[in-house]
Motif scaffolding. Structure first.
Motif, short mmCIF file in Angstrom:
data_model
loop_
_atom_site.label_atom_id
_atom_site.label_comp_id
_atom_site.label_asym_id
_atom_site.label_seq_id
_atom_site.Cartn_x
_atom_site.Cartn_y
_atom_site.Cartn_z
N MET A 185 18.23 -3.83 -1.32
CA MET A 185 16.96 -4.18 -1.94
C MET A 185 15.80 -3.51 -1.22
N ALA A 186 14.83 -3.07 -2.00
CA ALA A 186 13.62 -2.50 -1.44
C ALA A 186 12.54 -3.58 -1.35
N VAL A 187 11.49 -3.28 -0.59
CA VAL A 187 10.42 -4.26 -0.37
C VAL A 187 9.07 -3.61 -0.70
N THR A 188 8.26 -4.33 -1.44
CA THR A 188 6.90 -3.88 -1.71
C THR A 188 5.92 -4.94 -1.21
N LEU A 189 4.98 -4.48 -0.39
CA LEU A 189 3.89 -5.36 0.06
C LEU A 189 2.72 -5.10 -0.87
N GLU A 190 2.49 -6.05 -1.78
CA GLU A 190 1.43 -5.89 -2.77
C GLU A 190 0.27 -6.80 -2.38
N PHE A 191 -0.85 -6.20 -1.96
CA PHE A 191 -2.03 -6.95 -1.51
C PHE A 191 -2.93 -7.21 -2.71
N HIS A 192 -3.20 -8.49 -2.96
CA HIS A 192 -4.12 -8.89 -4.02
C HIS A 192 -5.45 -9.24 -3.36
N THR A 193 -6.42 -8.35 -3.55
CA THR A 193 -7.73 -8.50 -2.88
C THR A 193 -8.85 -8.24 -3.87
N ASP A 194 -10.07 -8.53 -3.41
CA ASP A 194 -11.23 -8.21 -4.24
C ASP A 194 -11.63 -6.76 -4.01
N MET A 225 7.32 -0.38 0.76
CA MET A 225 6.19 0.29 0.09
C MET A 225 4.98 -0.64 0.10
N VAL A 226 3.81 -0.02 0.01
CA VAL A 226 2.56 -0.78 0.02
C VAL A 226 1.79 -0.47 -1.25
N SER A 227 1.29 -1.50 -1.89
CA SER A 227 0.48 -1.31 -3.09
C SER A 227 -0.67 -2.32 -3.08
N ARG A 228 -1.57 -2.15 -4.00
CA ARG A 228 -2.75 -3.03 -4.04
C ARG A 228 -3.05 -3.40 -5.48
N LYS A 229 -3.48 -4.64 -5.68
CA LYS A 229 -3.91 -5.10 -6.99
C LYS A 229 -5.22 -5.85 -6.82
N THR A 230 -6.21 -5.43 -7.54
CA THR A 230 -7.54 -6.04 -7.40
C THR A 230 -7.65 -7.28 -8.26
N ASP A 231 -7.77 -8.42 -7.63
CA ASP A 231 -8.02 -9.68 -8.32
C ASP A 231 -8.53 -10.69 -7.30
N LEU A 232 -8.68 -11.91 -7.68
CA LEU A 232 -9.22 -12.93 -6.79
C LEU A 232 -8.14 -13.79 -6.14
N ALA A 233 -6.88 -13.34 -6.21
CA ALA A 233 -5.79 -14.15 -5.66
C ALA A 233 -5.86 -14.25 -4.14
N ASN A 234 -6.37 -13.18 -3.50
CA ASN A 234 -6.49 -13.15 -2.04
C ASN A 234 -5.16 -13.54 -1.37
N SER A 235 -4.10 -12.79 -1.82
CA SER A 235 -2.75 -13.12 -1.34
C SER A 235 -1.97 -11.84 -1.08
N LEU A 236 -0.88 -12.02 -0.33
CA LEU A 236 0.07 -10.93 -0.12
C LEU A 236 1.35 -11.29 -0.88
N TYR A 237 1.72 -10.42 -1.80
CA TYR A 237 2.97 -10.60 -2.53
C TYR A 237 4.04 -9.76 -1.83
N ILE A 238 5.01 -10.44 -1.21
CA ILE A 238 6.14 -9.73 -0.61
C ILE A 238 7.24 -9.72 -1.68
N MET A 239 7.46 -8.53 -2.26
CA MET A 239 8.33 -8.40 -3.42
C MET A 239 9.65 -7.76 -3.01
N LEU A 240 10.74 -8.47 -3.21
CA LEU A 240 12.07 -7.94 -2.97
C LEU A 240 12.68 -7.56 -4.33
N HIS A 241 13.05 -6.32 -4.46
CA HIS A 241 13.52 -5.83 -5.76
C HIS A 241 14.56 -4.73 -5.53
#
Length: 257
Positions: A185-194, A225-241
């Motif tokens: 499985m791969a891992v993506t660190l998806e940062f949800h920030t403003d 992998m590292v990615s970013r999503k702009t929203d107000l969640a202010n969270s880190l999504y650690i995605m195993l896929h």
């Protein structure tokens, strides 16, 4: 004198009788010859008639023979064409069957891979809930098992902070154990920030997280992998896929067989 006369008369009568007899015989012979001539003429006529019939039959037989030869030639050509078409159809059928076999193998590969990925994802989801507790924020999204961690719990109230809080390490270590146990499985660190957060801050925060979840040779750098999503969640999504790059590479190699 009388005797001479009588003799002469007798000779005359005898000659007349002989002459009459010869005449009858000649007439009989003539009649016989005429009859024979008529018979011969009739036979000749019949022969000529039969000859014409035979000639007509011969012409008919010759015409029929020619027609049969032409029909045989046509049938032979049709047979050759049919044989060639049958061979082409067999070749096309073989090609279609080979194409179907390849497609079936490709579909089987995809189905087996997806089934395997689904099974692994289910196991990972179950293991994460057991490890992190039922209160952990875990969900399945877009084929990934996602652990959602509050940004404040990780880096504090200051969104520009890049150092982990003391309490964050324990949870990350638990996640790291599950990542190590599932090398496919791969891992993506998806940062949800403003919008205010810069990529520089995000990369620095990711650099604080990756040493924990990748602190073993079992977790290669290319798995994270590292990615970013702009929203107000202010969270880190650690995605195993599933490792989609590896999946598509294997799929392409499988399709070339």
């Amino acid at each position: 004198m009388n005797r001479i006369t009588l003799l002469l008369l007798l000779l005359v009568l005898t000659g007349t009788t002989l002459q009459a007899q010869n005449k009858k015989e000649l007439i009989a012979q003539v009649n016989s010859l005429n009859a024979e001539l008529q018979s011969t003429k009739a036979e000749l006529t019949e022969s000529k008639k039969n000859e014409k019939i035979s000639a007509a039959r011969a012409d008919s037989f010759e015409s029929q023979l020619k027609g049969l030869e032409e029909n045989n030639a046509t049938l032979l050509q049709n047979l050759n064409n049919f044989t060639a078409q049958s061979n082409n159809k067999l070749d096309n059928l073989s090609s279609v069957m080979e194409s179907l076999r390849k497609k079936e193998a490709e579909l089987k590969f995809i189905n087996d891979a997806l089934t395997s990925n689904d099974s692994i994802s289910l196991l990972v989801l179950t293991k994460l809930k057991q490890t992190l507790g039922e209160n952990a924020n875990i969900k399945v999204e877009r084929g990934s098992v996602v652990v959602i961690m509050d940004q404040t719990a990780l880096f504090g109230a200051n969104s520009n902070n890049t150092e982990l809080q003391a309490g964050a390490t324990e949870s990350l270590n638990k996640i790291a154990g599950i990542i190590k146990a599932n090398p496919d499985m791969a891992v993506t660190l998806e940062f949800h920030t403003d919008d205010a957060s810069s990529w520089e801050i995000i990369y620095k925060q990711a650099a604080s997280v990756t040493p924990i979840i990748g602190n073993t040779p079992d977790v290669k750098a290319e798995r994270i992998m590292v990615s970013r999503k702009t929203d107000l969640a202010n969270s880190l999504y650690i995605m195993l896929h599933p490792d989609f790059n590896s999946f598509y590479l294997n799929l392409r190699q499988n399709m070339k067989k």
